[in-house]
Write a protein that holds these residues in place. Sequence first.
Motif, PDB file in Angstrom:
ATOM      1  N   CYS A 156       0.859  -1.180   0.000  1.00 22.90           N
ATOM      2  CA  CYS A 156       0.000   0.000   0.000  1.00 22.90           C
ATOM      3  C   CYS A 156       0.890   1.222   0.000  1.00 22.90           C
ATOM      4  O   CYS A 156       2.043   1.168   0.452  1.00 22.90           O
ATOM      5  CB  CYS A 156      -0.915  -0.008   1.233  1.00 22.90           C
ATOM      6  N   TYR A 157       0.360   2.330  -0.484  1.00 26.93           N
ATOM      7  CA  TYR A 157       1.176   3.519  -0.669  1.00 26.93           C
ATOM      8  C   TYR A 157       0.458   4.761  -0.158  1.00 26.93           C
ATOM      9  O   TYR A 157      -0.738   4.945  -0.383  1.00 26.93           O
ATOM     10  CB  TYR A 157       1.532   3.700  -2.151  1.00 26.93           C
ATOM     11  N   GLY A 158       1.215   5.597   0.536  1.00 25.55           N
ATOM     12  CA  GLY A 158       0.797   6.951   0.762  1.00 25.55           C
ATOM     13  C   GLY A 158       1.169   7.784  -0.444  1.00 25.55           C
ATOM     14  O   GLY A 158       1.764   7.281  -1.410  1.00 25.55           O
ATOM     15  N   LEU A 159       0.835   9.055  -0.403  1.00 25.57           N
ATOM     16  CA  LEU A 159       1.121   9.914  -1.547  1.00 25.57           C
ATOM     17  C   LEU A 159       1.591  11.285  -1.096  1.00 25.57           C
ATOM     18  O   LEU A 159       1.180  11.784  -0.043  1.00 25.57           O
ATOM     19  CB  LEU A 159      -0.117  10.100  -2.424  1.00 25.57           C
ATOM     20  N   VAL A 160       2.417  11.863  -1.931  1.00 19.83           N
ATOM     21  CA  VAL A 160       2.779  13.267  -1.812  1.00 19.83           C
ATOM     22  C   VAL A 160       2.378  13.942  -3.116  1.00 19.83           C
ATOM     23  O   VAL A 160       2.700  13.459  -4.202  1.00 19.83           O
ATOM     24  CB  VAL A 160       4.287  13.443  -1.565  1.00 19.83           C
ATOM     25  N   VAL A 161       1.646  15.063  -2.996  1.00 17.07           N
ATOM     26  CA  VAL A 161       1.210  15.838  -4.158  1.00 17.07           C
ATOM     27  C   VAL A 161       1.718  17.262  -3.958  1.00 17.07           C
ATOM     28  O   VAL A 161       1.404  17.901  -2.939  1.00 17.07           O
ATOM     29  CB  VAL A 161      -0.320  15.829  -4.304  1.00 17.07           C
ATOM     30  N   GLU A 162       2.490  17.771  -4.914  1.00  9.69           N
ATOM     31  CA  GLU A 162       3.110  19.084  -4.764  1.00  9.69           C
ATOM     32  C   GLU A 162       2.935  19.919  -6.025  1.00  9.69           C
ATOM     33  O   GLU A 162       2.963  19.396  -7.137  1.00  9.69           O
ATOM     34  CB  GLU A 162       4.605  18.935  -4.474  1.00  9.69           C
ATOM     35  N   THR A 163       2.799  21.224  -5.824  1.00  8.84           N
ATOM     36  CA  THR A 163       2.829  22.181  -6.924  1.00  8.84           C
ATOM     37  C   THR A 163       3.004  23.576  -6.362  1.00  8.84           C
ATOM     38  O   THR A 163       2.434  23.915  -5.316  1.00  8.84           O
ATOM     39  CB  THR A 163       1.552  22.127  -7.782  1.00  8.84           C
ATOM     40  N   ASP A 164       3.814  24.385  -7.023  1.00 10.97           N
ATOM     41  CA  ASP A 164       3.980  25.799  -6.682  1.00 10.97           C
ATOM     42  C   ASP A 164       4.247  26.016  -5.196  1.00 10.97           C
ATOM     43  O   ASP A 164       3.716  26.954  -4.584  1.00 10.97           O
ATOM     44  CB  ASP A 164       2.732  26.590  -7.106  1.00 10.97           C
ATOM     45  N   GLY A 165       5.035  25.138  -4.594  1.00  3.86           N
ATOM     46  CA  GLY A 165       5.402  25.299  -3.194  1.00  3.86           C
ATOM     47  C   GLY A 165       4.416  24.757  -2.195  1.00  3.86           C
ATOM     48  O   GLY A 165       4.673  24.775  -0.981  1.00  3.86           O
ATOM     49  N   ALA A 166       3.261  24.266  -2.644  1.00  8.55           N
ATOM     50  CA  ALA A 166       2.258  23.683  -1.751  1.00  8.55           C
ATOM     51  C   ALA A 166       2.437  22.167  -1.711  1.00  8.55           C
ATOM     52  O   ALA A 166       2.731  21.543  -2.734  1.00  8.55           O
ATOM     53  CB  ALA A 166       0.856  24.030  -2.215  1.00  8.55           C
ATOM     54  N   LYS A 167       2.237  21.573  -0.534  1.00  8.17           N
ATOM     55  CA  LYS A 167       2.449  20.138  -0.372  1.00  8.17           C
ATOM     56  C   LYS A 167       1.306  19.494   0.391  1.00  8.17           C
ATOM     57  O   LYS A 167       0.965  19.907   1.492  1.00  8.17           O
ATOM     58  CB  LYS A 167       3.768  19.871   0.362  1.00  8.17           C
ATOM     59  N   LEU A 168       0.739  18.463  -0.207  1.00  7.12           N
ATOM     60  CA  LEU A 168      -0.275  17.614   0.407  1.00  7.12           C
ATOM     61  C   LEU A 168       0.332  16.237   0.626  1.00  7.12           C
ATOM     62  O   LEU A 168       0.903  15.656  -0.303  1.00  7.12           O
ATOM     63  CB  LEU A 168      -1.495  17.500  -0.512  1.00  7.12           C
ATOM     64  N   SER A 169       0.222  15.700   1.852  1.00  8.99           N
ATOM     65  CA  SER A 169       0.686  14.345   2.138  1.00  8.99           C
ATOM     66  C   SER A 169      -0.487  13.509   2.630  1.00  8.99           C
ATOM     67  O   SER A 169      -1.305  13.975   3.413  1.00  8.99           O
ATOM     68  CB  SER A 169       1.784  14.345   3.212  1.00  8.99           C
ATOM     69  N   LEU A 170      -0.546  12.266   2.139  1.00 12.41           N
ATOM     70  CA  LEU A 170      -1.543  11.298   2.601  1.00 12.41           C
ATOM     71  C   LEU A 170      -0.803  10.058   3.083  1.00 12.41           C
ATOM     72  O   LEU A 170       0.068   9.537   2.372  1.00 12.41           O
ATOM     73  CB  LEU A 170      -2.503  10.901   1.469  1.00 12.41           C
ATOM     74  N   THR A 171      -1.163   9.581   4.257  1.00 18.82           N
ATOM     75  CA  THR A 171      -0.485   8.390   4.760  1.00 18.82           C
ATOM     76  C   THR A 171      -0.931   7.134   4.035  1.00 18.82           C
ATOM     77  O   THR A 171      -0.219   6.129   4.057  1.00 18.82           O
ATOM     78  CB  THR A 171      -0.756   8.176   6.249  1.00 18.82           C
ATOM     79  N   GLY A 172      -2.100   7.163   3.381  1.00 24.72           N
ATOM     80  CA  GLY A 172      -2.684   5.925   2.894  1.00 24.72           C
ATOM     81  C   GLY A 172      -3.114   5.065   4.070  1.00 24.72           C
ATOM     82  O   GLY A 172      -2.984   5.446   5.239  1.00 24.72           O
ATOM     83  N   ASP A 173      -3.649   3.888   3.790  1.00 25.26           N
ATOM     84  CA  ASP A 173      -4.004   2.941   4.843  1.00 25.26           C
ATOM     85  C   ASP A 173      -2.713   2.362   5.406  1.00 25.26           C
ATOM     86  O   ASP A 173      -1.953   1.703   4.679  1.00 25.26           O
ATOM     87  CB  ASP A 173      -4.866   1.806   4.277  1.00 25.26           C
ATOM     88  N   THR A 174      -2.462   2.569   6.690  1.00 26.64           N
ATOM     89  CA  THR A 174      -1.178   2.149   7.228  1.00 26.64           C
ATOM     90  C   THR A 174      -1.205   2.000   8.737  1.00 26.64           C
ATOM     91  O   THR A 174      -2.003   2.648   9.425  1.00 26.64           O
ATOM     92  CB  THR A 174      -0.081   3.172   6.858  1.00 26.64           C
ATOM     93  N   SER A 175      -0.336   1.148   9.231  1.00 27.42           N
ATOM     94  CA  SER A 175      -0.030   1.125  10.648  1.00 27.42           C
ATOM     95  C   SER A 175       0.890   2.314  10.958  1.00 27.42           C
ATOM     96  O   SER A 175       1.286   3.066  10.055  1.00 27.42           O
ATOM     97  CB  SER A 175       0.669  -0.184  11.025  1.00 27.42           C
ATOM     98  N   TYR A 176       1.259   2.432  12.224  1.00 28.30           N
ATOM     99  CA  TYR A 176       2.174   3.504  12.623  1.00 28.30           C
ATOM    100  C   TYR A 176       3.611   3.224  12.170  1.00 28.30           C
ATOM    101  O   TYR A 176       4.447   4.119  12.149  1.00 28.30           O
ATOM    102  CB  TYR A 176       2.124   3.655  14.144  1.00 28.30           C
TER     103      TYR A 176
END
Length: 273
Positions: A156-176
């Motif tokens: 499973c994968y989290g995601l990083v989405v970036e543009t113009d200096g803005a950053k969104l991070s998603l952990t995805g389904d995950t344990s700690y």
Amino acid sequence: MQVTLLGTGDTTGTPTPGCDCGTCERARELGVERSRFSIHVENERTGESLLIDASPDFRHQFLTEDVPLPDAMVISHIHFDHLDGLGNAYRLFDDLPVHAASEVDPATGESVAGTIRDKYDYLDRITVHDHAPFESFETCGFDVTLVPVDHPPLVCYGLVVETDGAKLSLTGDTSYDLPDRSKEALADPDLLLADAIVPASLCEHHPIGGNHHAPDGTPRTFGTKHMTREGALALADELDAGRTRLVHLAHFYPPGEAFEEPLAIDGERYELR
């Protein structure tokens, strides 16, 4: 970028059909919902939008929220509540790019991208694009990175989405138990969307309890697959998140806690600049 939380619930959503628990009743009273997980990210500069995970509630979400249909999708893993909405591509799109990981899963012998390609071989409206974890790719004017997380037994994968200096991070389904390299990739987001299926107090009801305990004994993982609320908030602190919303939430939260900050509900919108 404009981020819309289309679906903030777990596999059954809240309210859960046929359920009269206090939390589901409270959701009905408040007129709020947590449908199956999906996030819409719009690039206002290019006029394009990206959908993260294809919820089985796809049709309902796009009829409910005032967002455009996506120009591309990213799929985090092959559990049905993140994937099966892809069938909605039929008759809605001419050629929809679908991005997913190329890494072969030992549990299935196939990558996420390969599973999508095989499972949806009847859909001539989608084109699957394979990507290696940690290797950024561009779609909808965003730089997107698939980040390995811990959701046994499947990759499973989290995601990083970036543009113009803005950053969104998603952990995805995950344990700690995220790998250090993944934490580095996810770190310092303007907005973190973190899996927090239940509060730590409910670990006593899981057949194997909790895991990844804090120094005070609080479990940060519920069973093996998902973070607790407390685990997600601890991770948010570690990642130095600018703002955190907890998602992939079950209806097992007690009604007095289920709609308190920072637990998200469907329809929330965030402007990241």
